[in-house]
Write a protein that holds these residues in place. Structure first.
Motif, PDB file in Angstrom:
ATOM      1  N   VAL A  22       0.849  -1.203   0.000  1.00  0.00           N
ATOM      2  CA  VAL A  22       0.000   0.000   0.000  1.00  0.00           C
ATOM      3  C   VAL A  22       0.878   1.244   0.000  1.00  0.00           C
ATOM      4  CG1 VAL A  22      -1.637   1.359   1.369  1.00  0.00           C
ATOM      5  CG2 VAL A  22      -1.996  -1.096   1.086  1.00  0.00           C
ATOM      6  N   GLN A  23       1.884   1.256   0.839  1.00  0.00           N
ATOM      7  CA  GLN A  23       2.763   2.418   0.934  1.00  0.00           C
ATOM      8  C   GLN A  23       3.442   2.701  -0.405  1.00  0.00           C
ATOM      9  OE1 GLN A  23       6.274   2.096   3.402  1.00  0.00           O
ATOM     10  NE2 GLN A  23       6.343   4.308   3.725  1.00  0.00           N
ATOM     11  N   GLN A  24       3.932   1.669  -1.052  1.00  0.00           N
ATOM     12  CA  GLN A  24       4.632   1.850  -2.323  1.00  0.00           C
ATOM     13  C   GLN A  24       3.673   2.194  -3.455  1.00  0.00           C
ATOM     14  OE1 GLN A  24       6.888  -1.791  -2.634  1.00  0.00           O
ATOM     15  NE2 GLN A  24       8.527  -1.010  -1.334  1.00  0.00           N
ATOM     16  N   ARG A  25       2.515   1.524  -3.494  1.00  0.00           N
ATOM     17  CA  ARG A  25       1.559   1.759  -4.571  1.00  0.00           C
ATOM     18  C   ARG A  25       1.067   3.205  -4.597  1.00  0.00           C
ATOM     19  NH1 ARG A  25      -3.720  -1.108  -3.933  1.00  0.00           N
ATOM     20  NH2 ARG A  25      -2.314  -2.524  -2.895  1.00  0.00           N
ATOM     21  N   PHE A  26       0.820   3.759  -3.416  1.00  0.00           N
ATOM     22  CA  PHE A  26       0.292   5.125  -3.333  1.00  0.00           C
ATOM     23  C   PHE A  26       1.378   6.153  -3.000  1.00  0.00           C
ATOM     24  CE2 PHE A  26      -3.437   2.423  -2.427  1.00  0.00           C
ATOM     25  CZ  PHE A  26      -4.226   2.816  -3.495  1.00  0.00           C
ATOM     26  N   LYS A  27       2.617   5.703  -2.953  1.00  0.00           N
ATOM     27  CA  LYS A  27       3.777   6.589  -2.700  1.00  0.00           C
ATOM     28  C   LYS A  27       3.595   7.401  -1.412  1.00  0.00           C
ATOM     29  CE  LYS A  27       4.962   6.995  -7.603  1.00  0.00           C
ATOM     30  NZ  LYS A  27       4.405   5.752  -7.970  1.00  0.00           N
ATOM     31  N   LEU A  28       3.295   6.679  -0.331  1.00  0.00           N
ATOM     32  CA  LEU A  28       3.059   7.306   0.971  1.00  0.00           C
ATOM     33  C   LEU A  28       4.329   7.296   1.809  1.00  0.00           C
ATOM     34  CD1 LEU A  28      -0.352   5.591   1.736  1.00  0.00           C
ATOM     35  CD2 LEU A  28      -0.001   7.933   0.937  1.00  0.00           C
ATOM     36  N   THR A  29       4.501   8.313   2.605  1.00  0.00           N
ATOM     37  CA  THR A  29       5.620   8.361   3.547  1.00  0.00           C
ATOM     38  C   THR A  29       5.262   7.531   4.781  1.00  0.00           C
ATOM     39  OG1 THR A  29       4.783  10.292   4.723  1.00  0.00           O
ATOM     40  CG2 THR A  29       6.189  10.706   2.784  1.00  0.00           C
ATOM     41  N   ALA A  30       6.258   7.259   5.598  1.00  0.00           N
ATOM     42  CA  ALA A  30       6.015   6.551   6.856  1.00  0.00           C
ATOM     43  C   ALA A  30       5.074   7.362   7.743  1.00  0.00           C
ATOM     44  CB  ALA A  30       7.334   6.283   7.573  1.00  0.00           C
ATOM     45  N   HIS A  31       5.235   8.682   7.737  1.00  0.00           N
ATOM     46  CA  HIS A  31       4.357   9.549   8.528  1.00  0.00           C
ATOM     47  C   HIS A  31       2.905   9.450   8.039  1.00  0.00           C
ATOM     48  CE1 HIS A  31       2.948  12.948  10.880  1.00  0.00           C
ATOM     49  NE2 HIS A  31       2.424  13.439   9.771  1.00  0.00           N
ATOM     50  N   GLU A  32       2.703   9.447   6.732  1.00  0.00           N
ATOM     51  CA  GLU A  32       1.343   9.330   6.187  1.00  0.00           C
ATOM     52  C   GLU A  32       0.726   7.985   6.556  1.00  0.00           C
ATOM     53  OE1 GLU A  32       1.764  12.229   2.285  1.00  0.00           O
ATOM     54  OE2 GLU A  32       2.561  10.178   2.196  1.00  0.00           O
ATOM     55  N   MET A  33       1.544   6.939   6.556  1.00  0.00           N
ATOM     56  CA  MET A  33       1.044   5.628   6.979  1.00  0.00           C
ATOM     57  C   MET A  33       0.651   5.651   8.452  1.00  0.00           C
ATOM     58  SD  MET A  33       0.896   3.684   4.337  1.00  0.00           S
ATOM     59  CE  MET A  33       0.621   2.082   5.085  1.00  0.00           C
ATOM     60  N   GLN A  34       1.417   6.377   9.267  1.00  0.00           N
ATOM     61  CA  GLN A  34       1.074   6.503  10.689  1.00  0.00           C
ATOM     62  C   GLN A  34      -0.255   7.230  10.862  1.00  0.00           C
ATOM     63  OE1 GLN A  34       4.924   8.310  11.906  1.00  0.00           O
ATOM     64  NE2 GLN A  34       4.775   6.866  13.619  1.00  0.00           N
ATOM     65  N   VAL A  35      -0.477   8.267  10.085  1.00  0.00           N
ATOM     66  CA  VAL A  35      -1.744   9.016  10.167  1.00  0.00           C
ATOM     67  C   VAL A  35      -2.907   8.106   9.787  1.00  0.00           C
ATOM     68  CG1 VAL A  35      -3.082  10.918   9.175  1.00  0.00           C
ATOM     69  CG2 VAL A  35      -0.685  11.276   9.797  1.00  0.00           C
ATOM     70  N   LEU A  36      -2.738   7.342   8.711  1.00  0.00           N
ATOM     71  CA  LEU A  36      -3.785   6.400   8.314  1.00  0.00           C
ATOM     72  C   LEU A  36      -4.018   5.349   9.393  1.00  0.00           C
ATOM     73  CD1 LEU A  36      -2.903   5.960   4.546  1.00  0.00           C
ATOM     74  CD2 LEU A  36      -5.030   6.911   5.459  1.00  0.00           C
ATOM     75  N   GLN A  37      -2.944   4.830   9.974  1.00  0.00           N
ATOM     76  CA  GLN A  37      -3.076   3.834  11.041  1.00  0.00           C
ATOM     77  C   GLN A  37      -3.831   4.421  12.231  1.00  0.00           C
ATOM     78  OE1 GLN A  37      -1.498   0.368  11.152  1.00  0.00           O
ATOM     79  NE2 GLN A  37      -3.251   0.358  12.521  1.00  0.00           N
ATOM     80  N   SER A  38      -3.567   5.676  12.552  1.00  0.00           N
ATOM     81  CA  SER A  38      -4.252   6.350  13.646  1.00  0.00           C
ATOM     82  C   SER A  38      -5.754   6.432  13.386  1.00  0.00           C
ATOM     83  CB  SER A  38      -3.664   7.753  13.834  1.00  0.00           C
ATOM     84  OG  SER A  38      -4.381   8.460  14.804  1.00  0.00           O
ATOM     85  N   LYS A  39      -6.129   6.780  12.149  1.00  0.00           N
ATOM     86  CA  LYS A  39      -7.561   6.858  11.786  1.00  0.00           C
ATOM     87  C   LYS A  39      -8.195   5.472  11.833  1.00  0.00           C
ATOM     88  CE  LYS A  39      -7.457  11.211  11.211  1.00  0.00           C
ATOM     89  NZ  LYS A  39      -7.969  12.066  12.268  1.00  0.00           N
ATOM     90  N   PHE A  40      -7.475   4.478  11.315  1.00  0.00           N
ATOM     91  CA  PHE A  40      -7.981   3.111  11.342  1.00  0.00           C
ATOM     92  C   PHE A  40      -8.208   2.658  12.786  1.00  0.00           C
ATOM     93  CE2 PHE A  40      -7.378  -1.485  11.592  1.00  0.00           C
ATOM     94  CZ  PHE A  40      -8.255  -1.931  10.607  1.00  0.00           C
ATOM     95  N   ASN A  41      -7.244   2.940  13.656  1.00  0.00           N
ATOM     96  CA  ASN A  41      -7.371   2.545  15.062  1.00  0.00           C
ATOM     97  C   ASN A  41      -8.564   3.215  15.735  1.00  0.00           C
ATOM     98  OD1 ASN A  41      -5.077   1.027  14.690  1.00  0.00           O
ATOM     99  ND2 ASN A  41      -3.738   2.376  15.843  1.00  0.00           N
ATOM    100  N   ALA A  42      -8.862   4.457  15.346  1.00  0.00           N
ATOM    101  CA  ALA A  42     -10.017   5.160  15.925  1.00  0.00           C
ATOM    102  C   ALA A  42     -11.322   4.487  15.520  1.00  0.00           C
ATOM    103  CB  ALA A  42     -10.013   6.624  15.490  1.00  0.00           C
ATOM    104  N   ILE A  43     -11.363   3.930  14.322  1.00  0.00           N
ATOM    105  CA  ILE A  43     -12.566   3.245  13.848  1.00  0.00           C
ATOM    106  C   ILE A  43     -12.649   1.842  14.452  1.00  0.00           C
ATOM    107  CG2 ILE A  43     -13.778   2.389  11.800  1.00  0.00           C
ATOM    108  CD1 ILE A  43     -12.263   4.577  10.224  1.00  0.00           C
ATOM    109  N   ASP A  44     -11.525   1.194  14.616  1.00  0.00           N
ATOM    110  CA  ASP A  44     -11.452  -0.169  15.142  1.00  0.00           C
ATOM    111  C   ASP A  44     -11.577  -0.132  16.668  1.00  0.00           C
ATOM    112  OD1 ASP A  44     -11.011  -2.882  15.495  1.00  0.00           O
ATOM    113  OD2 ASP A  44      -8.834  -2.721  15.247  1.00  0.00           O
ATOM    114  N   ARG A  45     -12.759   0.169  17.134  1.00  0.00           N
ATOM    115  CA  ARG A  45     -12.971   0.374  18.575  1.00  0.00           C
ATOM    116  C   ARG A  45     -12.764  -0.887  19.401  1.00  0.00           C
ATOM    117  NH1 ARG A  45     -17.504   4.092  16.862  1.00  0.00           N
ATOM    118  NH2 ARG A  45     -16.485   6.112  16.896  1.00  0.00           N
TER     119      ARG A  45
END
Length: 117
Positions: A22-45
């Motif tokens: 996912v990171q490579q396909r969408f050319k995301l930085t490690a920081h952007e992946m962390q932001v996405l993980q944070s949002k995912f964790n908020a939904i995954d109650r």
């Protein structure tokens, strides 16, 4: 010493093949992946590592769950009603990248069940 953001944002396992893809396909930085993980964790109650459509659409406060659920499934190419982090990223990013014309085409395709135009 890490930045303040690295103290707040969750760690992402960039060694996981699916996450790395996912990171490579969408050319995301490690920081952007962390932001996405944070949002995912908020939904995954329930902290199961998966989110379902109901939890996701409740989180974004979107009332049109049925149609967007079909679009989300189409973007991820997965039949499941629950998504892990890499699948969720693919759906969210793909959804956000659709232009208005592409969204109209996707919605039309979803409603044209018998494919007769």
């Amino acid at each position: 010493m890490g930045s303040l953001c690295s103290l707040i944002l969750p760690k992402v396992d960039l060694h996981d093949v699916n996450i790395r893809d996912v990171q490579q396909r969408f050319k995301l930085t490690a920081h952007e992946m962390q932001v996405l993980q944070s949002k995912f964790n908020a939904i995954d109650r329930d902290k199961s590592g998966f989110v379902d459509f109901q939890a996701f659409f409740d989180f974004i406060q979107e009332p049109s769950k049925e149609l967007l659920g079909m679009v989300f499934k189409l973007l991820t190419n997965l039949p499941e009603a629950e998504f892990d982090f890499p699948s969720w990223c693919t759906g969210v990013i793909g959804f956000c990248m659709l232009t208005p014309d592409e969204m109209i085409r996707v919605v039309y395709t979803l409603h044209d069940v018998d494919k007769n135009g």
